[in-house]
Design a protein around this motif. Structure first.
Motif: not given
Length: 112
Positions: A41, A73, A77, A98-104
C-alpha cells in the motif's frame, strides 16, 4: 604469530563458491524487498503523492532500482522508506508511516 585467516584452508574453488553464494544471497534479499514494496500500500500512495507533486500520471512514477529501501509492516504500525522516480528523472525519497492501521505519506524528499 600467525594471523587468523579463515580462508587459509579453502581451495580456490570453495572460496569462489562461497563468494558467489554470499553475492547471490544479497541479490535475492534485494529482489524480495523490491517485490515486497511493489506489492504494498505505501508504494501505491507514494506513487500518487509523487504524481500529484509533479503533475504527472501516477503510473509514470516507478521504484528506483538499486536504491536503498526500508520496510517494516505490522498490524497497526509500520514504516516504509523508498525512492520513486518520474520519467523526467525527478526522484523522491518517500517516507510513509502506518498509524492505527492506516498508511500515509509523511514526507517526500527531493533527490538529485
Amino acid at each position: 604469530m600467525q594471523a587468523f585467516m579463515p580462508w587459509a584452508g579453502m581451495t580456490k574453488r570453495k572460496f569462489v563458491g562461497t563468494i558467489a553464494f554470499v553475492a547471490a544471497m544479497f541479490v535475492a534479499i534485494g529482489l524480495l524487498g523490491h517485490l515486497w514494496i511493489l506489492n504494498s500500500e505505501p508504494y501505491e500512495i507514494g506513487r500518487a503523492a509523487v504524481a500529484a507533486k509533479l503533475g504527472v500520471d501516477a503510473e509514470s512514477a516507478a521504484l528506483k532500482r538499486l536504491a536503498p529501501f526500508e520496510f517494516m509492516d505490522g498490524a497497526f504500525s509500520g514504516k516504509a522508506l523508498f525512492v520513486l522516480c518520474a520519467p523526467q528523472s525527478a526522484c523522491f525519497t518517500v517516507v510513509a508511516k502506518m498509524r492505527d492501521g492506516r498508511w500515509a505519506v509523511v514526507d517526500l524528499i527531493s533527490r538529485q
